[in-house]
Motif scaffolding. Structure first.
Motif, PDB file in Angstrom:
ATOM      1  N   GLN A  97       0.834  -1.201   0.000  1.00  0.00           N
ATOM      2  CA  GLN A  97       0.000   0.000   0.000  1.00  0.00           C
ATOM      3  C   GLN A  97       0.863   1.244   0.000  1.00  0.00           C
ATOM      4  O   GLN A  97       1.917   1.277   0.618  1.00  0.00           O
ATOM      5  N   TYR A 114       7.958   3.290  -7.599  1.00  0.00           N
ATOM      6  CA  TYR A 114       6.750   3.692  -8.309  1.00  0.00           C
ATOM      7  C   TYR A 114       7.008   4.811  -9.306  1.00  0.00           C
ATOM      8  O   TYR A 114       7.727   5.769  -9.014  1.00  0.00           O
ATOM      9  N   ALA A 136      -0.921  10.220  -8.350  1.00  0.00           N
ATOM     10  CA  ALA A 136      -1.189   8.799  -8.448  1.00  0.00           C
ATOM     11  C   ALA A 136       0.119   8.035  -8.598  1.00  0.00           C
ATOM     12  O   ALA A 136       1.116   8.590  -9.081  1.00  0.00           O
ATOM     13  N   ARG A 159       1.945   4.070  -9.640  1.00  0.00           N
ATOM     14  CA  ARG A 159       1.849   2.738 -10.227  1.00  0.00           C
ATOM     15  C   ARG A 159       3.243   2.126 -10.170  1.00  0.00           C
ATOM     16  O   ARG A 159       4.245   2.850 -10.112  1.00  0.00           O
ATOM     17  N   ASP A 195      -4.551   2.717 -15.188  1.00  0.00           N
ATOM     18  CA  ASP A 195      -3.215   2.147 -15.039  1.00  0.00           C
ATOM     19  C   ASP A 195      -2.556   2.468 -13.705  1.00  0.00           C
ATOM     20  O   ASP A 195      -1.473   1.949 -13.412  1.00  0.00           O
ATOM     21  N   TYR A 196      -3.155   3.328 -12.917  1.00  0.00           N
ATOM     22  CA  TYR A 196      -2.585   3.746 -11.640  1.00  0.00           C
ATOM     23  C   TYR A 196      -3.310   3.083 -10.484  1.00  0.00           C
ATOM     24  O   TYR A 196      -4.528   3.012 -10.471  1.00  0.00           O
ATOM     25  N   ASP A 197      -2.544   2.610  -9.513  1.00  0.00           N
ATOM     26  CA  ASP A 197      -3.091   1.813  -8.429  1.00  0.00           C
ATOM     27  C   ASP A 197      -3.450   2.624  -7.189  1.00  0.00           C
ATOM     28  O   ASP A 197      -4.336   2.227  -6.431  1.00  0.00           O
ATOM     29  N   TYR A 198      -2.740   3.700  -6.947  1.00  0.00           N
ATOM     30  CA  TYR A 198      -2.927   4.462  -5.708  1.00  0.00           C
ATOM     31  C   TYR A 198      -3.159   5.934  -6.047  1.00  0.00           C
ATOM     32  O   TYR A 198      -2.513   6.479  -6.951  1.00  0.00           O
ATOM     33  N   TRP A 199      -4.049   6.545  -5.252  1.00  0.00           N
ATOM     34  CA  TRP A 199      -4.453   7.924  -5.518  1.00  0.00           C
ATOM     35  C   TRP A 199      -4.493   8.731  -4.229  1.00  0.00           C
ATOM     36  O   TRP A 199      -4.835   8.206  -3.167  1.00  0.00           O
TER      37      TRP A 199
END
Length: 125
Positions: A1, A32, A97, A99, A111-115
């Motif tokens: 995370q 990232y 963001a 990835r 395409d991005y996992d976290y915001w």
């Protein structure tokens, strides 16, 4: 995370400048690629700028080329967006963001996992 927190938004007159920051915590920041996106009510979130894990490559939307600069400081776990010559049409909520790292800078939201939670930028005319 990875947890992302944006800051630096605000109200500025057209032609002015702002610098957005996005601080990251959790997993290794340098693992990232990072991106900045923006969204206005009623419209889809759009890509603004991206940077690879090392900072060696960047990519910009045509609408901000020559005015915005993305950079990162891996020692501080922070990515920046320097915005110059701001226009009223730059008004939006800006999101950072993350990835997993790679040589290609993705531009799609999916395409991005976290915001982050977003920061409001308002440019007055």
């Amino acid at each position: 995370q990875v947890q992302l927190v944006e800051s630096g938004g605000g109200l500025v007159q057209a032609g002015g400048s702002l610098r957005l920051s996005c601080g990251a915590s959790g997993r290794t920041f340098s693992a990232y690629n990072m991106g900045w996106f923006r969204q206005v009510p009623g419209k889809e979130r759009e890509f603004v700028a991206g940077i690879t894990w090392s900072g060696g490559s960047t990519r910009y939307a045509d609408s901000v080329k020559g005015r915005f600069t993305i950079s990162r400081d891996n020692a501080k776990n922070t990515v920046y967006l320097q915005m110059n010559s701001l226009k009223p049409e730059d008004t939006a909520v800006y999101y950072c963001a993350a990835r997993p790292s790679g040589s290609y800078i993705n531009t799609r939201v999916i395409d991005y996992d976290y915001w982050g939670q977003g920061t409001q930028v308002t440019v007055s005319s």
